[in-house]
Scaffold this motif. Structure first.
Motif, PDB file in Angstrom:
ATOM      1  N   GLU A 179       0.845  -1.206   0.000  1.00 30.57           N
ATOM      2  CA  GLU A 179       0.000   0.000   0.000  1.00 30.57           C
ATOM      3  C   GLU A 179       0.877   1.253   0.000  1.00 30.57           C
ATOM      4  O   GLU A 179       0.918   2.001   0.969  1.00 30.57           O
ATOM      5  CB  GLU A 179      -0.935   0.003   1.211  1.00 30.57           C
ATOM      6  N   ASP A 180       1.590   1.439  -1.104  1.00 30.82           N
ATOM      7  CA  ASP A 180       2.473   2.589  -1.260  1.00 30.82           C
ATOM      8  C   ASP A 180       1.659   3.871  -1.393  1.00 30.82           C
ATOM      9  O   ASP A 180       0.537   3.859  -1.894  1.00 30.82           O
ATOM     10  CB  ASP A 180       3.348   2.435  -2.500  1.00 30.82           C
ATOM     11  N   ARG A 181       2.252   4.975  -0.992  1.00 32.43           N
ATOM     12  CA  ARG A 181       1.633   6.284  -1.160  1.00 32.43           C
ATOM     13  C   ARG A 181       2.713   7.307  -1.488  1.00 32.43           C
ATOM     14  O   ARG A 181       3.878   7.162  -1.103  1.00 32.43           O
ATOM     15  CB  ARG A 181       0.899   6.741   0.111  1.00 32.43           C
ATOM     16  N   GLN A 182       2.291   8.346  -2.190  1.00 29.48           N
ATOM     17  CA  GLN A 182       3.140   9.503  -2.400  1.00 29.48           C
ATOM     18  C   GLN A 182       2.649  10.574  -1.439  1.00 29.48           C
ATOM     19  O   GLN A 182       1.450  10.872  -1.392  1.00 29.48           O
ATOM     20  CB  GLN A 182       3.064  10.014  -3.840  1.00 29.48           C
ATOM     21  N   VAL A 183       3.560  11.147  -0.670  1.00 27.87           N
ATOM     22  CA  VAL A 183       3.222  12.221   0.265  1.00 27.87           C
ATOM     23  C   VAL A 183       3.525  13.536  -0.429  1.00 27.87           C
ATOM     24  O   VAL A 183       4.608  13.726  -0.989  1.00 27.87           O
ATOM     25  CB  VAL A 183       4.017  12.096   1.581  1.00 27.87           C
ATOM     26  N   MET A 184       2.539  14.436  -0.400  1.00 24.40           N
ATOM     27  CA  MET A 184       2.695  15.748  -1.032  1.00 24.40           C
ATOM     28  C   MET A 184       2.380  16.813   0.012  1.00 24.40           C
ATOM     29  O   MET A 184       1.649  16.559   0.968  1.00 24.40           O
ATOM     30  CB  MET A 184       1.768  15.876  -2.246  1.00 24.40           C
ATOM     31  N   ARG A 185       2.945  18.004  -0.180  1.00 22.20           N
ATOM     32  CA  ARG A 185       2.698  19.080   0.775  1.00 22.20           C
ATOM     33  C   ARG A 185       2.524  20.401   0.043  1.00 22.20           C
ATOM     34  O   ARG A 185       2.974  20.591  -1.085  1.00 22.20           O
ATOM     35  CB  ARG A 185       3.806  19.179   1.800  1.00 22.20           C
ATOM     36  N   LEU A 186       1.853  21.311   0.752  1.00 29.55           N
ATOM     37  CA  LEU A 186       1.602  22.655   0.243  1.00 29.55           C
ATOM     38  C   LEU A 186       1.857  23.633   1.367  1.00 29.55           C
ATOM     39  O   LEU A 186       1.344  23.467   2.482  1.00 29.55           O
ATOM     40  CB  LEU A 186       0.146  22.790  -0.224  1.00 29.55           C
ATOM     41  N   ASP A 187       2.644  24.668   1.086  1.00 30.75           N
ATOM     42  CA  ASP A 187       2.906  25.722   2.057  1.00 30.75           C
ATOM     43  C   ASP A 187       1.831  26.802   1.890  1.00 30.75           C
ATOM     44  O   ASP A 187       1.666  27.349   0.806  1.00 30.75           O
ATOM     45  CB  ASP A 187       4.304  26.304   1.803  1.00 30.75           C
TER      46      ASP A 187
END
Length: 180
Positions: free
Chosen positions: A169-177
């Motif tokens: 169950e891989d995931r890509q972690v993304m972020r926004l400032d």
């Protein structure tokens, strides 16, 4: 953010969207979730996410904890057509997008963007400085949506987290400032 605050419900049928093969049968109202929406929210979550849908008890607890950041698309006939769920830490400096969905027949019309902008506006308004989310690495449409809103993969490894939700169950972690 460019979205207007959601002090009142917004009707989305007045906004321009991509042409669809069939017109929407009803306009959608973007509004905060209500306790009475929980059974319909469960149905929607199950329809869209199937085997990875939130269990009913968890949807209830998420509502209890984060109702102020839980928004739905209501068709006015008792059916929800999408939702976004955001959460913050105790001091609201960090936030997470815990769920975003739009029913299959309403996709590719800008509704995911509308939901995300409304949630990000609320998070920004309560002092949240950074928002994270996870996305299945093969969900290219969602990744494009998040990138269009300014989210970037969180390093290292381009945000890829193998086995994030368990084996396979891989995931890509993304972020926004949001401090801009």
């Amino acid at each position: 953010m460019t979205a207007e605050p959601l002090e009142r419900a917004q009707t989305l049928h007045t906004r321009p969207r991509a042409a669809a093969s069939f017109p929407d049968p009803r306009p959608l109202e973007l509004r905060p979730v209500r306790e009475s929406d929980l059974p319909e929210l469960r149905r929607l979550d199950q329809e869209v996410f199937q085997q990875v849908a939130y269990p009913p008890f968890l949807l209830r607890q998420l509502y209890d904890l984060y109702a102020e950041h839980f928004l739905v698309l209501d068709d006015g006939a008792g059916r929800l057509r999408g939702y976004v769920l955001a959460a913050t830490t105790a001091y609201s400096r960090a936030g997470w997008i815990l769920g975003l969905c739009v029913t299959e027949e309403r996709r590719r019309r800008g509704l995911g963007t509308e939901l995300m902008l409304a949630a990000l506006d609320r998070l920004h308004g309560c002092g949240t400085e950074q928002v994270r989310l996870t996305v299945e690495p093969g969900n290219h449409a969602a990744i494009l949506l998040y990138r269009s809103l300014g989210f970037v993969p969180e390093q290292p490894h381009g945000g890829l987290r193998p086995d994030y939700f368990g084996p396979g169950e891989d995931r890509q972690v993304m972020r926004l400032d949001l401090r801009r």
